[in-house]
Design a protein around this motif. Structure first.
Motif, PDB file in Angstrom:
ATOM      1  N   GLY A 130       6.033  -9.154  -0.006  1.00  0.00           N
ATOM      2  CA  GLY A 130       4.893  -9.401   0.869  1.00  0.00           C
ATOM      3  C   GLY A 130       5.231  -9.462   2.341  1.00  0.00           C
ATOM      4  O   GLY A 130       4.362  -9.300   3.191  1.00  0.00           O
ATOM      5  N   GLN A 131       6.505  -9.676   2.691  1.00  0.00           N
ATOM      6  CA  GLN A 131       6.889  -9.713   4.106  1.00  0.00           C
ATOM      7  C   GLN A 131       6.746  -8.350   4.776  1.00  0.00           C
ATOM      8  O   GLN A 131       6.670  -8.270   5.991  1.00  0.00           O
ATOM      9  N   TRP A 132       6.737  -7.276   3.977  1.00  0.00           N
ATOM     10  CA  TRP A 132       6.625  -5.926   4.522  1.00  0.00           C
ATOM     11  C   TRP A 132       5.331  -5.254   4.103  1.00  0.00           C
ATOM     12  O   TRP A 132       5.225  -4.018   4.093  1.00  0.00           O
ATOM     13  N   ALA A 133       4.327  -6.035   3.753  1.00  0.00           N
ATOM     14  CA  ALA A 133       3.041  -5.486   3.317  1.00  0.00           C
ATOM     15  C   ALA A 133       2.317  -4.815   4.474  1.00  0.00           C
ATOM     16  O   ALA A 133       2.453  -5.216   5.629  1.00  0.00           O
ATOM     17  N   LYS A 134       1.534  -3.796   4.136  1.00  0.00           N
ATOM     18  CA  LYS A 134       0.732  -3.094   5.145  1.00  0.00           C
ATOM     19  C   LYS A 134      -0.680  -2.890   4.609  1.00  0.00           C
ATOM     20  O   LYS A 134      -0.879  -2.708   3.413  1.00  0.00           O
ATOM     21  N   THR A 135      -1.628  -2.905   5.513  1.00  0.00           N
ATOM     22  CA  THR A 135      -2.976  -2.465   5.209  1.00  0.00           C
ATOM     23  C   THR A 135      -3.405  -1.555   6.350  1.00  0.00           C
ATOM     24  O   THR A 135      -3.208  -1.887   7.522  1.00  0.00           O
ATOM     25  N   ASN A 136      -3.941  -0.392   5.999  1.00  0.00           N
ATOM     26  CA  ASN A 136      -4.307   0.615   7.005  1.00  0.00           C
ATOM     27  C   ASN A 136      -3.171   0.850   7.999  1.00  0.00           C
ATOM     28  O   ASN A 136      -3.370   0.898   9.203  1.00  0.00           O
ATOM     29  N   SER A 137      -1.946   0.954   7.490  1.00  0.00           N
ATOM     30  CA  SER A 137      -0.726   1.231   8.273  1.00  0.00           C
ATOM     31  C   SER A 137      -0.359   0.129   9.260  1.00  0.00           C
ATOM     32  O   SER A 137       0.445   0.342  10.163  1.00  0.00           O
ATOM     33  N   VAL A 138      -0.942  -1.065   9.112  1.00  0.00           N
ATOM     34  CA  VAL A 138      -0.628  -2.203   9.977  1.00  0.00           C
ATOM     35  C   VAL A 138       0.047  -3.268   9.113  1.00  0.00           C
ATOM     36  O   VAL A 138      -0.445  -3.600   8.032  1.00  0.00           O
ATOM     37  N   PHE A 139       1.174  -3.797   9.590  1.00  0.00           N
ATOM     38  CA  PHE A 139       1.865  -4.833   8.833  1.00  0.00           C
ATOM     39  C   PHE A 139       1.031  -6.106   8.795  1.00  0.00           C
ATOM     40  O   PHE A 139       0.478  -6.538   9.806  1.00  0.00           O
ATOM     41  N   ILE A 140       0.933  -6.691   7.598  1.00  0.00           N
ATOM     42  CA  ILE A 140       0.259  -7.967   7.384  1.00  0.00           C
ATOM     43  C   ILE A 140       1.146  -8.817   6.481  1.00  0.00           C
ATOM     44  O   ILE A 140       1.905  -8.277   5.685  1.00  0.00           O
ATOM     45  N   ASP A 141       1.076 -10.107   6.614  1.00  0.00           N
ATOM     46  CA  ASP A 141       1.878 -10.974   5.772  1.00  0.00           C
ATOM     47  C   ASP A 141       1.124 -11.238   4.476  1.00  0.00           C
ATOM     48  O   ASP A 141      -0.041 -11.648   4.500  1.00  0.00           O
ATOM     49  N   GLN A 142       1.772 -10.984   3.362  1.00  0.00           N
ATOM     50  CA  GLN A 142       1.199 -11.231   2.042  1.00  0.00           C
ATOM     51  C   GLN A 142       2.190 -12.046   1.220  1.00  0.00           C
ATOM     52  O   GLN A 142       3.381 -12.091   1.526  1.00  0.00           O
ATOM     53  N   ARG A 166     -18.171  -2.136   2.809  1.00  0.00           N
ATOM     54  CA  ARG A 166     -17.345  -1.463   3.819  1.00  0.00           C
ATOM     55  C   ARG A 166     -17.304   0.023   3.531  1.00  0.00           C
ATOM     56  O   ARG A 166     -17.219   0.434   2.379  1.00  0.00           O
ATOM     57  N   ASN A 167     -17.292   0.836   4.557  1.00  0.00           N
ATOM     58  CA  ASN A 167     -17.303   2.279   4.390  1.00  0.00           C
ATOM     59  C   ASN A 167     -15.905   2.861   4.198  1.00  0.00           C
ATOM     60  O   ASN A 167     -15.724   4.056   4.277  1.00  0.00           O
ATOM     61  N   GLN A 168     -14.921   2.022   3.988  1.00  0.00           N
ATOM     62  CA  GLN A 168     -13.569   2.490   3.699  1.00  0.00           C
ATOM     63  C   GLN A 168     -12.960   1.563   2.663  1.00  0.00           C
ATOM     64  O   GLN A 168     -13.381   0.422   2.524  1.00  0.00           O
ATOM     65  N   PRO A 169     -11.986   2.063   1.909  1.00  0.00           N
ATOM     66  CA  PRO A 169     -11.375   1.195   0.906  1.00  0.00           C
ATOM     67  C   PRO A 169     -10.554   0.077   1.552  1.00  0.00           C
ATOM     68  O   PRO A 169     -10.055   0.229   2.664  1.00  0.00           O
ATOM     69  N   ILE A 170     -10.459  -1.019   0.843  1.00  0.00           N
ATOM     70  CA  ILE A 170      -9.516  -2.073   1.204  1.00  0.00           C
ATOM     71  C   ILE A 170      -8.230  -1.714   0.481  1.00  0.00           C
ATOM     72  O   ILE A 170      -8.249  -1.462  -0.731  1.00  0.00           O
ATOM     73  N   ASP A 171      -7.112  -1.619   1.185  1.00  0.00           N
ATOM     74  CA  ASP A 171      -5.863  -1.282   0.511  1.00  0.00           C
ATOM     75  C   ASP A 171      -4.718  -2.122   1.057  1.00  0.00           C
ATOM     76  O   ASP A 171      -4.701  -2.489   2.225  1.00  0.00           O
ATOM     77  N   ILE A 172      -3.800  -2.448   0.161  1.00  0.00           N
ATOM     78  CA  ILE A 172      -2.589  -3.182   0.527  1.00  0.00           C
ATOM     79  C   ILE A 172      -1.413  -2.470  -0.125  1.00  0.00           C
ATOM     80  O   ILE A 172      -1.437  -2.172  -1.313  1.00  0.00           O
ATOM     81  N   GLU A 173      -0.389  -2.181   0.677  1.00  0.00           N
ATOM     82  CA  GLU A 173       0.822  -1.520   0.192  1.00  0.00           C
ATOM     83  C   GLU A 173       2.014  -2.436   0.422  1.00  0.00           C
ATOM     84  O   GLU A 173       2.193  -2.973   1.513  1.00  0.00           O
ATOM     85  N   LEU A 174       2.817  -2.618  -0.632  1.00  0.00           N
ATOM     86  CA  LEU A 174       4.013  -3.445  -0.552  1.00  0.00           C
ATOM     87  C   LEU A 174       5.209  -2.652  -1.074  1.00  0.00           C
ATOM     88  O   LEU A 174       5.076  -1.910  -2.045  1.00  0.00           O
ATOM     89  N   PRO A 175       6.385  -2.829  -0.463  1.00  0.00           N
ATOM     90  CA  PRO A 175       7.581  -2.212  -1.039  1.00  0.00           C
ATOM     91  C   PRO A 175       7.963  -2.939  -2.324  1.00  0.00           C
ATOM     92  O   PRO A 175       7.726  -4.142  -2.464  1.00  0.00           O
ATOM     93  N   VAL A 176       8.550  -2.197  -3.271  1.00  0.00           N
ATOM     94  CA  VAL A 176       8.904  -2.744  -4.582  1.00  0.00           C
ATOM     95  C   VAL A 176      10.392  -2.537  -4.842  1.00  0.00           C
ATOM     96  O   VAL A 176      10.955  -1.494  -4.494  1.00  0.00           O
ATOM     97  N   ARG A 177      10.988  -3.528  -5.473  1.00  0.00           N
ATOM     98  CA  ARG A 177      12.372  -3.427  -5.950  1.00  0.00           C
ATOM     99  C   ARG A 177      12.373  -3.841  -7.414  1.00  0.00           C
ATOM    100  O   ARG A 177      11.850  -4.905  -7.752  1.00  0.00           O
ATOM    101  N   MET A 178      12.952  -3.003  -8.262  1.00  0.00           N
ATOM    102  CA  MET A 178      13.055  -3.296  -9.698  1.00  0.00           C
ATOM    103  C   MET A 178      14.527  -3.335 -10.089  1.00  0.00           C
ATOM    104  O   MET A 178      15.270  -2.409  -9.783  1.00  0.00           O
ATOM    105  N   GLU A 179      14.916  -4.423 -10.761  1.00  0.00           N
ATOM    106  CA  GLU A 179      16.292  -4.559 -11.250  1.00  0.00           C
ATOM    107  C   GLU A 179      16.261  -4.836 -12.739  1.00  0.00           C
ATOM    108  O   GLU A 179      15.544  -5.727 -13.186  1.00  0.00           O
ATOM    109  N   ARG A 180      17.063  -4.083 -13.492  1.00  0.00           N
ATOM    110  CA  ARG A 180      17.163  -4.338 -14.936  1.00  0.00           C
ATOM    111  C   ARG A 180      17.908  -5.653 -15.136  1.00  0.00           C
ATOM    112  O   ARG A 180      18.973  -5.876 -14.551  1.00  0.00           O
ATOM    113  N   ILE A 181      17.321  -6.540 -15.954  1.00  0.00           N
ATOM    114  CA  ILE A 181      17.980  -7.829 -16.224  1.00  0.00           C
ATOM    115  C   ILE A 181      18.394  -7.962 -17.690  1.00  0.00           C
ATOM    116  O   ILE A 181      19.120  -8.879 -18.032  1.00  0.00           O
ATOM    117  N   ALA A 182      17.945  -7.061 -18.535  1.00  0.00           N
ATOM    118  CA  ALA A 182      18.369  -7.056 -19.947  1.00  0.00           C
ATOM    119  C   ALA A 182      18.056  -5.721 -20.565  1.00  0.00           C
ATOM    120  O   ALA A 182      17.203  -4.992 -20.154  1.00  0.00           O
TER     121      ALA A 182
END
Length: 159
Positions: A32-44, A143-159
């Motif tokens: 959430g520290q690197w989240a964006k909405t409409n290409s603007v960083f927001i804290d999530q 609203r005449n545009q979608p609400i969208d939130i983009e976050l970077p993802v990290r996946m680690e195998r744990i088992a």
């Protein structure tokens, strides 16, 4: 000899093993520290989930599977060329000013990452990176545009 020849040999069933399957248990962090909405960083809020994934492949670039999250949902996951893609619907995702909620469509797109070279690598299946995008339909919540939130993802195998 005639009896043995007529019985034949049944083909053996075996699981696919192209080296790209994601079977196992994963820690999935949407940062959430690197989240964006409409290409603007927001804290999530950062979201951490545990996923159990089962998958099988018909080729090294075409696989299907199922993800079960510890958050109580299940969704299909597919490998399309070099990207694993998961799509799911989230009811009542976005609060609207009138007190109602709009549903969201969430899409995870992830790929194997070689941390030493910081490059994509289809055959690395213990560490994946990508993005988590959730959006509403255009017109949701008046609203005449979608609400969208983009976050970077990290996946680690744990088992």
């Amino acid at each position: 000899m005639t009896v043995l020849g007529s019985l034949g040999v049944a083909p053996q069933a075996h699981a696919s093993n192209y080296g790209v399957e994601l079977n196992g248990t994963w820690k999935v962090m949407s940062n959430g520290q690197w989240a964006k909405t409409n290409s603007v960083f927001i804290d999530q809020k950062t979201d951490i989930q545990i996923w159990n994934i089962t998958s099988s492949c018909v080729s090294p670039i075409e696989c299907t599977g199922t993800v079960t999250s510890d958050k109580g949902w299940t969704a299909p996951i597919n490998l399309v060329k070099v990207y694993w893609i998961l799509n799911r619907e989230i009811p009542d995702w976005a609060p609207c000013p009138d007190g109602t909620f709009a549903h969201g469509r969430q899409k995870f797109t992830v790929w194997g990452i070689n941390p030493a070279l910081n490059e994509r690598d289809l055959f690395i299946t213990d560490l994946l990176a990508g993005r988590n995008i959730t959006e509403t339909d255009s017109g949701a919540c008046g609203r005449n545009q979608p609400i969208d939130i983009e976050l970077p993802v990290r996946m680690e195998r744990i088992a």
